[in-house]
Design a protein around this motif. Structure first.
Motif, mmCIF file in Angstrom:
data_model
loop_
_atom_site.group_PDB
_atom_site.id
_atom_site.type_symbol
_atom_site.label_atom_id
_atom_site.label_comp_id
_atom_site.label_asym_id
_atom_site.label_seq_id
_atom_site.Cartn_x
_atom_site.Cartn_y
_atom_site.Cartn_z
ATOM 1 N N LEU A 215 0.826 -1.210 0.000
ATOM 2 C CA LEU A 215 0.000 0.000 0.000
ATOM 3 C C LEU A 215 0.862 1.261 0.000
ATOM 4 N N ARG A 216 1.894 1.270 0.829
ATOM 5 C CA ARG A 216 2.774 2.435 0.927
ATOM 6 C C ARG A 216 3.494 2.701 -0.384
ATOM 7 N N THR A 217 3.995 1.640 -0.976
ATOM 8 C CA THR A 217 4.770 1.801 -2.203
ATOM 9 C C THR A 217 3.870 2.286 -3.332
ATOM 10 N N LYS A 218 2.677 1.701 -3.411
ATOM 11 C CA LYS A 218 1.723 2.092 -4.466
ATOM 12 C C LYS A 218 1.385 3.571 -4.350
ATOM 13 N N LYS A 219 1.183 4.025 -3.105
ATOM 14 C CA LYS A 219 0.769 5.408 -2.876
ATOM 15 C C LYS A 219 1.921 6.394 -3.072
ATOM 16 N N ALA A 220 3.071 6.112 -2.414
ATOM 17 C CA ALA A 220 4.153 7.102 -2.381
ATOM 18 C C ALA A 220 5.085 7.003 -3.581
ATOM 19 N N ARG A 221 5.268 5.784 -4.123
ATOM 20 C CA ARG A 221 6.265 5.586 -5.166
ATOM 21 C C ARG A 221 5.732 4.705 -6.299
ATOM 22 N N PRO A 222 4.776 5.243 -7.069
ATOM 23 C CA PRO A 222 4.232 4.461 -8.183
ATOM 24 C C PRO A 222 5.308 3.967 -9.146
ATOM 25 N N ASP A 223 6.405 4.725 -9.269
ATOM 26 C CA ASP A 223 7.507 4.309 -10.156
ATOM 27 C C ASP A 223 8.148 3.003 -9.673
#
Ligand code: 6GU
Length: 240
Positions: A215-223
């Motif tokens: 969830l965190r990665t999807k939100k903060a760092r889509p790249d």
């Protein structure tokens, strides 16, 4: 074992900052060595200047090739094998965790820190093997960038981190950001620690942590998220 040697106009800045905390401990334990050479010691004039006006005009000053080359030769005299020479510049390739892992396999590394508008191109052509930037912003000099790199590279060297500090499961493994962490007390300003973490159910805890990372990665760092290898279970969770 890795030997870092920094060529700089501000050796005390580099040495003071890095002889602290975990990196300082690694130096004390002889797992890494850290040297800094003052480029000004190799000035070629009586005023100890190392910069001059740019040919062709324009704003700012340029560091002269002679003192930089002599400082480089001085650093080389401490080294066995031909070292990689890293020039810290916003024009370089952007530093990342993969680069840190790769440089951590080196024996000797020289970091060349520029100031003013830069360094005479001819000495760069002669000695630099890698041009590296630490991100898309401009610093007043290369020292902070060299310190960032030395910190990130050092912690990849076996023996620098203790077991407690070990970076096995952490940010950028599998391109995932870290899950949130909690310690005592169980309630702080009315906010409770997530119940699953108090359950003692290790499989559920691992599952929750994986989900939080996703969830965190999807939100903060889509790249980064675009490069995560998702399991069927991950996909199932993300759909819900
Ligand atoms: Cl490596 N040097 C300078 N002067 N500025 C920077 C940088 C390096 N990386 C990002 N900005």
């Amino acid at each position: 074992m890795i030997n870092f040697h920094v060529l700089t106009l501000f050796p005390e800045m580099v040495l003071n900052a890095l002889n602290t905390s975990i990196i300082g401990r690694a130096v004390s334990n002889n797992i890494i060595t850290l040297c800094a050479t003052d480029i000004r010691d190799f000035s070629e004039n009586k005023h100890l200047r190392v910069d001059d006006y740019p040919y062709g005009g324009g704003a700012g000053m340029v560091m002269q090739p002679g003192p930089v080359y002599k400082a480089y030769e001085h650093a080389l005299s401490y080294m066995k094998s031909a070292p990689r020479v890293i020039y810290l510049t916003p024009q370089g390739k952007t530093f990342d965790q993969n680069m840190a892992r790769e440089f951590a396999l080196s024996g000797d590394l020289i970091f060349l820190c520029g100031h003013y508008e830069g360094i005479d191109e001819r000495v760069l052509e002669e000695i630099v093997t890698d041009n590296v930037s630490i991100g898309d912003y401009v610093l007043t000099g290369g020292e902070l960038a060299a310190m960032v790199m030395i910190d990130a590279i050092s912690r990849m060297v076996p023996g620098v981190l203790s077991n407690d500090e070990s970076g096995e499961f952490e940010t950028f493994h599998d391109n995932l950001l870290e899950y949130p962490q909690y310690t005592r007390p169980e309630e702080f300003h009315g906010r409770k620690v997530p119940a699953v973490l108090l359950s003692g159910h290790h499989a559920n805890i691992e599952k929750w942590r994986r989900q939080q990372s996703l969830l965190r990665t999807k939100k903060a760092r889509p790249d980064l998220f675009a490069r995560v290898k998702l399991s069927d279970e991950d996909n199932e969770f993300l759909k819900s």
